[in-house]
Design an enzyme around this catalytic site. Structure first.
Site, PDB file in Angstrom:
ATOM      1  N   ASN A 193       0.867  -1.178   0.000  1.00 30.99           N
ATOM      2  CA  ASN A 193       0.000   0.000   0.000  1.00 30.99           C
ATOM      3  C   ASN A 193       0.904   1.229   0.000  1.00 30.99           C
ATOM      4  O   ASN A 193       1.434   1.605   1.035  1.00 30.99           O
ATOM      5  CB  ASN A 193      -0.900  -0.029   1.251  1.00 30.99           C
ATOM      6  CG  ASN A 193      -1.738   1.228   1.381  1.00 30.99           C
ATOM      7  OD1 ASN A 193      -1.834   2.018   0.444  1.00 30.99           O
ATOM      8  ND2 ASN A 193      -2.352   1.415   2.544  1.00 30.99           N
ATOM      9  N   LYS A 236       0.172   4.278  -0.437  1.00 30.96           N
ATOM     10  CA  LYS A 236      -0.471   5.505   0.064  1.00 30.96           C
ATOM     11  C   LYS A 236      -0.139   6.676  -0.878  1.00 30.96           C
ATOM     12  O   LYS A 236      -0.053   6.470  -2.090  1.00 30.96           O
ATOM     13  CB  LYS A 236      -0.040   5.762   1.507  1.00 30.96           C
ATOM     14  CG  LYS A 236      -0.248   4.527   2.397  1.00 30.96           C
ATOM     15  CD  LYS A 236      -0.085   4.770   3.851  1.00 30.96           C
ATOM     16  CE  LYS A 236      -0.330   3.473   4.615  1.00 30.96           C
ATOM     17  NZ  LYS A 236      -0.305   3.637   6.048  1.00 30.96           N
ATOM     18  N   HIS A 263      -9.711   1.944   4.500  1.00 30.98           N
ATOM     19  CA  HIS A 263      -8.466   2.090   5.249  1.00 30.98           C
ATOM     20  C   HIS A 263      -8.694   3.094   6.383  1.00 30.98           C
ATOM     21  O   HIS A 263      -9.434   4.066   6.222  1.00 30.98           O
ATOM     22  CB  HIS A 263      -7.344   2.566   4.320  1.00 30.98           C
ATOM     23  CG  HIS A 263      -6.005   2.496   4.980  1.00 30.98           C
ATOM     24  ND1 HIS A 263      -5.576   3.444   5.881  1.00 30.98           N
ATOM     25  CD2 HIS A 263      -5.016   1.574   4.898  1.00 30.98           C
ATOM     26  CE1 HIS A 263      -4.371   3.109   6.322  1.00 30.98           C
ATOM     27  NE2 HIS A 263      -4.006   1.974   5.747  1.00 30.98           N
ATOM     28  N   GLU A 266      -6.133  -4.283  10.459  1.00 31.95           N
ATOM     29  CA  GLU A 266      -5.079  -3.313  10.726  1.00 31.95           C
ATOM     30  C   GLU A 266      -5.406  -2.548  12.010  1.00 31.95           C
ATOM     31  O   GLU A 266      -6.217  -1.596  11.972  1.00 31.95           O
ATOM     32  CB  GLU A 266      -4.962  -2.319   9.568  1.00 31.95           C
ATOM     33  CG  GLU A 266      -4.586  -2.945   8.252  1.00 31.95           C
ATOM     34  CD  GLU A 266      -3.857  -1.953   7.347  1.00 31.95           C
ATOM     35  OE1 GLU A 266      -2.746  -2.272   6.928  1.00 31.95           O
ATOM     36  OE2 GLU A 266      -4.400  -0.876   7.085  1.00 31.95           O
TER      37      GLU A 266
HETATM   38  P1  PGA Z   1       2.426   0.485   7.729  1.00 23.85           P
HETATM   39  O1  PGA Z   1       1.020   0.759   7.024  1.00 23.85           O
HETATM   40  O2  PGA Z   1       2.943  -0.830   7.212  1.00 23.85           O
HETATM   41  O3  PGA Z   1       3.284   1.657   7.321  1.00 23.85           O
HETATM   42  O4  PGA Z   1       2.172   0.451   9.196  1.00 23.85           O
HETATM   43  C1  PGA Z   1       0.116  -0.285   6.802  1.00 23.85           C
HETATM   44  C2  PGA Z   1      -1.138   0.250   6.165  1.00 23.85           C
HETATM   45  O5  PGA Z   1      -1.601   1.324   6.555  1.00 23.85           O
HETATM   46  O6  PGA Z   1      -1.711  -0.372   5.254  1.00 23.85           O
END
Ligand code: PGA
Length: 254
Positions: free
Chosen positions: A11, A13, A99, A169
């Site tokens: 992901n 982002k 999310h 998550e």
């Molecule tokens: P992270 O993010 O691995 O940076 O903690 C995971 C996500 O938000 O999908």
């Protein structure tokens, strides 16, 4: 129950420019030379600006691509939004919905999330539906209660193991370097599988992939991703650099 092949989803982002696609190129070539596709499926959920370019550039490949959000409608006067149909049009196979960053930064409710998942399903995309408790809810011992409510409110009634993936998550673990213990992860994942079976039937319950997400790194992947009922990972920060992402994928090599 037969073992489900793990899926590791990157992901990105709001990160990545065209030059960043070189990271995927490295993942692709290393995954081929190390036979990593045999032990896990790989997906990159990219910013919309990169999706078309990535699909064109990495096809044919065993890597699949997805979006990070979609609108509930197919088209219309929604400036700045992207529909599931548009994602499918450029070759996406999936889309992340719900999310926690969308829920908290954009006020997305579970009711909206279920409509987005439905929009994805309608056009043939898999929906990666995110659920997870906040630090406060965890401290108040409400984790399973929150998870149950989010499942019933965010997962459409017609969802199947084919068109839906659940990503657990914990909000407090995202981007913080903090993680639950493998026992805690197992407890929540066992619970999610049980609730999905109750909600969507035993077949879907048995075969739906359940991903863990939140500060997954190469050094904790083996502990977190081998917990009971974990069928892969949703990886944020550590998916931006090929070396770290490959380090996570390598945990599946025996
Ligand atoms: P992270 O993010 O691995 O940076 O903690 C995971 C996500 O938000 O999908």
């Amino acid at each position: 129950m037969t073992a489900l092949k793990p899926l590791v989803v990157a992901n990105w982002k709001m990160n990545g420019l065209k030059t960043s696609l070189a990271e995927i190129e490295t993942v692709q070539s290393q995954a081929t030379s190390q036979s990593l596709y045999e032990t896990a499926d790989i997906m990159f959920c990219l910013p919309a600006t990169l999706l078309h370019c990535a699909v064109e550039g990495f096809t044919p490949s065993q890597i699949s691509f997805g979006g990070q959000n979609c609108h509930v409608k197919t088209s219309g006067a929604y400036t700045g939004d992207i529909s599931a149909e548009m994602l499918a049009d450029v070759g996406a196979k999936a889309v992340i919905v719900g999310h926690s960053e969308r829920r908290s930064d954009h006020g997305e409710t579970s009711a909206t999330v279920t409509l987005k998942a439905q929009a994805a399903h309608n056009i043939g995309l898999q929906a990666v539906i995110c659920i997870g408790e906040t630090a406060g809810e965890r401290a108040a011992n409400l984790t399973l209660k929150v998870i149950k409510r989010q499942i019933y409110d965010s997962v459409p009634k017609g969802a199947t193991a084919h068109n839906t993936i659940i990503a657990y998550e914990p909000v407090w673990a995202i981007g913080t370097g903090l993680t639950p213990t493998p026992d805690d992860v197992a407890k929540v994942h066992d619970y999610i599988r049980q609730e999905i079976s109750t909600y969507l039937g035993a077949t879907n319950g048995d075969t739906m992939r359940l991903l863990y997400g939140g500060s997954v790194k190469p050094d904790n992947a083996k502990d977190l991703l081998f917990a009971s009922n974990v069928n892969g990972a949703l990886v944020g920060g550590a998916s931006l650099k090929s070396e770290q992402f490959l380090g996570i994928l390598e945990c599946y090599k025996t």
